[in-house]
Design an enzyme around this catalytic site. Structure first.
Site, PDB file in Angstrom:
ATOM      1  N   GLU A 127      39.318  46.241  25.691  1.00  0.00           N
ATOM      2  CA  GLU A 127      39.396  44.813  26.012  1.00  0.00           C
ATOM      3  C   GLU A 127      37.997  44.258  26.236  1.00  0.00           C
ATOM      4  O   GLU A 127      37.218  44.897  26.959  1.00  0.00           O
ATOM      5  CB  GLU A 127      40.238  44.565  27.274  1.00  0.00           C
ATOM      6  CG  GLU A 127      40.425  43.071  27.523  1.00  0.00           C
ATOM      7  CD  GLU A 127      41.234  42.759  28.792  1.00  0.00           C
ATOM      8  OE1 GLU A 127      41.669  43.674  29.495  1.00  0.00           O
ATOM      9  OE2 GLU A 127      41.401  41.571  29.057  1.00  0.00           O
ATOM     10  N   GLY A 259      36.232  47.272  36.819  1.00  0.00           N
ATOM     11  CA  GLY A 259      36.900  48.075  37.833  1.00  0.00           C
ATOM     12  C   GLY A 259      37.902  49.035  37.213  1.00  0.00           C
ATOM     13  O   GLY A 259      37.923  50.228  37.523  1.00  0.00           O
ATOM     14  N   MET A 261      41.165  49.331  33.733  1.00  0.00           N
ATOM     15  CA  MET A 261      41.726  48.741  32.522  1.00  0.00           C
ATOM     16  C   MET A 261      43.162  49.216  32.304  1.00  0.00           C
ATOM     17  O   MET A 261      43.466  50.401  32.425  1.00  0.00           O
ATOM     18  CB  MET A 261      40.830  49.124  31.330  1.00  0.00           C
ATOM     19  CG  MET A 261      41.326  48.637  30.005  1.00  0.00           C
ATOM     20  SD  MET A 261      41.364  46.815  29.918  1.00  0.00           S
ATOM     21  CE  MET A 261      42.703  46.597  28.747  1.00  0.00           C
ATOM     22  N   GLU A 296      46.545  46.945  37.819  1.00  0.00           N
ATOM     23  CA  GLU A 296      46.621  47.487  36.446  1.00  0.00           C
ATOM     24  C   GLU A 296      48.059  47.906  36.124  1.00  0.00           C
ATOM     25  O   GLU A 296      48.529  47.708  35.003  1.00  0.00           O
ATOM     26  CB  GLU A 296      45.661  48.663  36.259  1.00  0.00           C
ATOM     27  CG  GLU A 296      44.206  48.388  36.636  1.00  0.00           C
ATOM     28  CD  GLU A 296      43.607  47.129  36.039  1.00  0.00           C
ATOM     29  OE1 GLU A 296      44.110  46.653  34.999  1.00  0.00           O
ATOM     30  OE2 GLU A 296      42.637  46.593  36.622  1.00  0.00           O
ATOM     31  N   HIS A 299      50.136  44.887  35.170  1.00  0.00           N
ATOM     32  CA  HIS A 299      49.872  44.390  33.811  1.00  0.00           C
ATOM     33  C   HIS A 299      50.877  44.942  32.802  1.00  0.00           C
ATOM     34  O   HIS A 299      51.027  44.381  31.716  1.00  0.00           O
ATOM     35  CB  HIS A 299      48.467  44.793  33.355  1.00  0.00           C
ATOM     36  CG  HIS A 299      47.385  43.801  33.662  1.00  0.00           C
ATOM     37  ND1 HIS A 299      47.520  42.445  33.452  1.00  0.00           N
ATOM     38  CD2 HIS A 299      46.123  43.975  34.132  1.00  0.00           C
ATOM     39  CE1 HIS A 299      46.380  41.837  33.785  1.00  0.00           C
ATOM     40  NE2 HIS A 299      45.522  42.732  34.211  1.00  0.00           N
ATOM     41  N   GLU A 318      45.685  37.503  33.567  1.00  0.00           N
ATOM     42  CA  GLU A 318      44.868  37.876  34.730  1.00  0.00           C
ATOM     43  C   GLU A 318      45.224  37.074  35.983  1.00  0.00           C
ATOM     44  O   GLU A 318      45.357  37.635  37.069  1.00  0.00           O
ATOM     45  CB  GLU A 318      43.369  37.761  34.411  1.00  0.00           C
ATOM     46  CG  GLU A 318      42.884  38.749  33.341  1.00  0.00           C
ATOM     47  CD  GLU A 318      43.119  40.216  33.689  1.00  0.00           C
ATOM     48  OE1 GLU A 318      43.454  40.525  34.856  1.00  0.00           O
ATOM     49  OE2 GLU A 318      42.982  41.065  32.783  1.00  0.00           O
TER      50      GLU A 318
HETATM   51  N1  BES Z   1      41.901  43.662  32.133  1.00  0.00           N
HETATM   52  C1  BES Z   1      40.964  43.883  33.177  1.00  0.00           C
HETATM   53  C2  BES Z   1      39.870  44.824  32.780  1.00  0.00           C
HETATM   54  C3  BES Z   1      38.751  44.168  32.055  1.00  0.00           C
HETATM   55  C4  BES Z   1      37.766  43.539  32.739  1.00  0.00           C
HETATM   56  C5  BES Z   1      38.665  44.215  30.691  1.00  0.00           C
HETATM   57  C6  BES Z   1      36.731  42.948  32.061  1.00  0.00           C
HETATM   58  C7  BES Z   1      37.643  43.633  30.017  1.00  0.00           C
HETATM   59  C8  BES Z   1      36.660  43.007  30.687  1.00  0.00           C
HETATM   60  C9  BES Z   1      41.632  44.480  34.410  1.00  0.00           C
HETATM   61  O1  BES Z   1      42.994  44.254  34.486  1.00  0.00           O
HETATM   62  C10 BES Z   1      41.029  43.819  35.591  1.00  0.00           C
HETATM   63  O2  BES Z   1      41.173  42.644  35.717  1.00  0.00           O
HETATM   64  N2  BES Z   1      40.333  44.560  36.455  1.00  0.00           N
HETATM   65  C11 BES Z   1      39.628  44.036  37.589  1.00  0.00           C
HETATM   66  C12 BES Z   1      40.223  44.460  38.886  1.00  0.00           C
HETATM   67  C13 BES Z   1      41.426  43.679  39.293  1.00  0.00           C
HETATM   68  C14 BES Z   1      41.997  44.224  40.575  1.00  0.00           C
HETATM   69  C15 BES Z   1      41.173  42.213  39.436  1.00  0.00           C
HETATM   70  C16 BES Z   1      38.215  44.581  37.493  1.00  0.00           C
HETATM   71  O3  BES Z   1      37.968  45.412  36.627  1.00  0.00           O
HETATM   72  O4  BES Z   1      37.371  44.162  38.267  1.00  0.00           O
HETATM   73 ZN    ZN Z   2      43.637  42.381  35.104  1.00  0.00          ZN
END
Ligand code: BES
Ligand code: ZN
Length: 854
Positions: A127, A259, A261, A296, A299, A318
């Site tokens: 992603e 953080g 995926m 995660e 999702h 998100e």
């Molecule tokens: N889908 C994202 C991971 C992601 C982040 C992919 C940036 C591509 C670019 C994942 O679900 C996510 O949002 N992770 C957050 C933590 C969450 C608890 C808000 C993160 O990685 O900070």
């Molecule tokens: Zn997310």
């Protein structure tokens, strides 16, 4: 001399309005990986079919940094035309099979985007657009397909999405039956050990769970496994959502840009967001691990089963998933404290973004690089928008709307329009005006005028959203304003009601009082707005002492603090005794949850004070702000000196460590009181706490207290030696020194830390522990000679050449440059321009600096 303003060439933008459906759909994907660090072969066999809904028959596959070995269509070799960012070929106007073989070099992939290596292990991050670095493919989220994956490698553990099919010497085969977009593809190969568990779903299906780590981290995975089980259960109970594969794997990776995926059935996590043990992780780390695991996992339904049509819709998954993980944490550990923490994050991260050059809609209308839009606005404001919807329609109708959402859109790539249509259909409510929350950037300001006469209270609310880049004129929004009323003794005389405030100016009246009531407005922070009300300090003190809404109690304390801080900065005033006395009363109030008391006792951040002063038309002076914060903390420490030791003693925990809220709350208040005690006892209590601490929360709390008063050098050295083999703990060691450095010594500290052998700057966690932490020390960052600006720019340029994603995120540290005095503005601007002109700067970074300068 005239200043010369650089014109920075802007890379090509793409627009939401230009969306067209894919020309070809994918029926099935078969991938074979022959893993080798320098020359991995990826063989893809993809069944394409013309899309009846398409506007054209142009066949285009994305591909970046791929060496094409061969390609064929229906078994006949073809020579595709390689173009910028991919390839084209002439294809039949009927279903066909595309085959390609490409070579890639995971060991050379320092951007950590696509297939790369970390500690001898192969892993992926796709992603948003990393899959195109693995093979040629229509790498867009509205192309969904089932995947079969074969991995060939001698490494012991070979994982991919879906269910395991076959395992033999040197290979493994996986099958994912659920159609998914390419950004959810994942592969892991390495020498890993599993913390295993199980979950039986509500319809009786058994799922095998595993959290995979390096052998050395095996003792830090059990908390994550439990968090996964709690998440699975909660999603069944709260949303009726059941898991849909035989296995669920989580893998911990130490080189990771974000953080975690949500890859289907194979979540990949930054070690920092999954590993936790009492000795190495703080209470906040435990809570973060649980929250990220939940996020995660959630999702799987909000993101994977129902995905986004295009990346403009990113908040569809998100924002909703953040809202869901917030609900989860609140349900498990208490809503009051969770809400306050979320609002603090919103204030410091999102309000700042929304008030500066990087402001954008929750649903953007254009971008250069989608990777720059994983922002506070998409995430936190996106979650706030859903929270408002939840409040406006109520929990029952919200549940019905979500059921309809899952029914109607399962298996599809959806839009914000689809989401809102579900709410319209389920509730009969017209959401045309509400939709503006997605289409209008900027934080609305709400002002309140209260008039009371003859038993009638008249509230006049006005809303105004300041202009943001590209959006000079704003329309009124639907703002749910939760309100309650108290009498002058602090008794509630009107329980929470929600006003629907949807005009530029609107009056609300309440009647039947003997006396002017005290208004508790925007309870629970019912909308992401800046509330400007002319409360007296006495009213605020009364709300702090008596409001039934714990969020507003905390907020009243913060408003008192803000006022006194502003007066200290602007007029050199002494701290308000109303504030100091109110803090004493709260500290001593044993009926209040210690965690809440700790939050009430904490001052707003220096960033918050800067935002506030800017809002009041002042130019924030970071040194003066820092001095005022220090002075107020010293005054608090003196004012409370007699009572602090008693509270500190009462917060000691005898029981064995648990990260649960009751113990964590006590430790939070113990650390908050220790920080104040240290200002008058020369660090004695902190040294004692450090010496006997058996968990990271108390260790780090003691160390922070010591560093903040200029002590703790021997403890810092002992800490580094003791934890030398634990990267995540050493990250904390780096970060703490940056946070606690005296502003004038920060540059020295930064130079010293980044010169250490252990400053492995290509590791995102280590880089962030120093470079992204600088913003937690604003007076240090804004040293008037610009030296720290230059330091940050130097490192961003350096990191950008190997890892644009992480570098470009941290560049947002400069987004507030226009708030400051002309001297600092010029210095910051010069550094932003230097980044913009650095040779070979990435598209990601170039977009960021371009927007900041525009
Ligand atoms: N889908 C994202 C991971 C992601 C982040 C992919 C940036 C591509 C670019 C994942 O679900 C996510 O949002 N992770 C957050 C933590 C969450 C608890 C808000 C993160 O990685 O900070
Ligand atoms: Zn997310």
């Amino acid at each position: 001399m005239q200043p010369t303003h650089a014109t920075i060439p802007q890379p090509q933008k793409i627009y939401l309005a230009d969306y067209t459906p894919p020309a070809y759909l994918v029926r099935h994907v078969e991938l074979t990986f022959r893993l080798a660090p320098k020359a991995t072969r990826v063989i893809a066999r993809i069944q394409f079919a013309p899309n009846p809904a398409a506007h054209s028959r142009d066949f285009f596959l994305h591909g970046e940094k791929l060496k094409l070995i061969r390609a064929s269509i229906d078994g006949t070799p073809v020579q595709p035309v390689l173009v910028d960012g991919g390839l084209t070929a002439s294809v039949p106007d009927a279903p066909f099979v595309w085959e390609s073989e490409v070579e890639i070099a995971p060991i050379e992939n320092t951007a950590l985007d696509g297939l790369y290596m970390s500690n001898g292990m192969y892993c992926t991050q796709c992603e948003p657009e990393g899959f195109r670095r693995i093979t040629y493919y229509p790498d867009r989220p509205d192309v969904m397909a089932p995947f079969d994956v074969r991995i060939e490698s001698d490494l012991p553990i070979l994982l991919s999405n879906g269910n395991p099919v076959e395992r033999g010497a040197g290979y493994a085969v996986w099958h994912d039956p659920w159609p998914k977009p390419s950004y959810l593809f994942a592969l892991v190969a390495g020498d890993l050990v599993a913390e295993r568990g199980a979950f039986t779903t509500m319809s009786g299906k058994d799922v095998s769970l595993a959290v995979w780590t390096r052998a050395a981290d095996a003792d830090k995975a059990s908390f994550a496994l439990g968090a996964l089980q709690r998440s699975m259960l909660w999603d069944e109970q709260a949303y009726g959502r059941e898991y849909d594969l035989d296995v669920f794997n989580i893998v911990a990776v130490s080189d990771f840009n974000s953080g975690a995926m949500e890859n289907k059935g194979l979540n990949i996590f930054n070690t920092a967001a999954v590993l936790a043990s009492p000795a190495t992780a703080t209470d906040m780390d435990f809570q973060r691990v649980e929250g990220v695991i939940a996020h995660e996992y959630f999702h799987n339904w909000t993101g994977n089963r129902i995905t986004c049509r295009d990346w403009f819709q990113l908040s569809l998954k998100e924002g909703l998933t953040v809202f869901r993980d917030q609900q989860f944490t609140g349900d498990l550990h208490g809503h009051a404290v969770k809400r306050i923490r979320d609002v603090i994050k919103l204030h410091t991260r999102q309000f700042r973004e929304d008030g500066g050059p990087l402001a954008h809609n929750v649903r953007p209308e254009s971008f250069v690089e989608i990777s720059n839009f994983y922002t506070g606005t998409i995430y936190e404001k996106g979650a706030e928008v859903i929270r408002m919807l939840h409040r406006l329609v109520g929990p029952v109708a919200y549940g019905e709307a979500l059921d309809l959402y899952f029914d109607r859109l399962d298996g599809q790539a959806a839009t914000i329009e689809d989401w809102l249509q579900v709410f319209q259909d389920a509730t009969g409510r017209d959401l045309t005006q509400f939709k503006r929350w997605y289409q209008q950037a900027g934080t609305p300001q709400v002002s309140v005028v209260k008039e009371y006469a003859d038993g009638i209270l008249r509230l006049t609310l006005r809303q105004h959203t300041p202009p943001t880049p590209g959006q000079p004129d704003k329309l009124p929004l639907v703002i749910p304003v939760a309100i309650g009323l108290l009498d002058s003794e602090g008794r509630e005389i009107l329980a929470t009601q929600v006003l629907e405030f949807n005009q530029p100016e609107q009056c609300f009246t309440f009647s039947g009082f003997d006396d002017a009531p005290i208004v508790s407005l925007l309870r629970g922070f019912s909308a992401p707005v800046i509330l400007r009300q002319e409360n007296t300090s006495e009213e605020l003190a009364l709300l702090l002492a008596h409001d039934t809404d714990s969020f507003n109690r905390w907020d009243a304390g913060q408003q008192l603090a803000r006022r006194t801080l502003a007066a200290m900065v602007i007029d050199n005033a002494p701290p308000s005794s109303t504030y100091l006395n109110a803090m004493q009363a709260m500290l001593m109030n044993e009926a209040l949850d210690p965690a809440l008391r700790a939050l009430i006792l904490s001052l707003p951040s220096e960033e918050d004070t800067a935002q506030n002063l800017a809002l009041a038309g002042q130019i924030p002076d970071p040194d003066a702000i820092h001095a005022a914060h220090e002075a107020l903390k010293n005054h608090l420490a003196e004012h409370l000196e007699a009572v602090l030791p008693g509270v500190y003693a009462a917060m000691q925990v005898d029981a064995p460590y648990s990260p649960e809220a009751d113990q964590a709350g006590k430790r939070a208040l113990a650390n908050a009181t220790l920080a104040l005690i240290s200002r008058t006892d020369h660090g004695q209590a902190a040294e004692a706490q450090y010496a006997k601490a058996d968990n990271m929360t108390l260790t780090l709390g003691a160390l922070a207290s010591l560093l903040s008063i200029g002590r703790g050098n021997s403890q810092l050295a002992a800490f580094a030696t003791h934890w030398a083999d634990d990267k995540l703990v050493i990250d904390k060691w780096f970060a703490l020194q940056v946070t606690e450095a005296a502003p004038r010594r920060l540059l020295n500290m930064l130079n010293r830390l980044t010169a250490l052998d252990t400053f492995d700057w290509q590791n995102p966690n280590r880089f962030r522990s120093v470079l992204a932490t600088i913003s937690a020390n604003p007076a240090g960052f804004h040293q008037a000679d610009g030296s720290v600006y230059r330091f940050v720019a130097d490192w961003l340029i350096r990191l950008d050449s190997v890892n644009p994603w992480t570098a470009s995120r941290i560049s947002a540290a400069f987004d507030g440059w226009r708030r400051y005095d002309t001297g600092r503005q010029a210095l910051m601007r010069a550094q932003i321009e230097r980044i913009a002109k650095a040779p070979g700067i990435s598209r990601e970074m170039s977009e960021m600096v371009g927007r900041m300068l525009a």
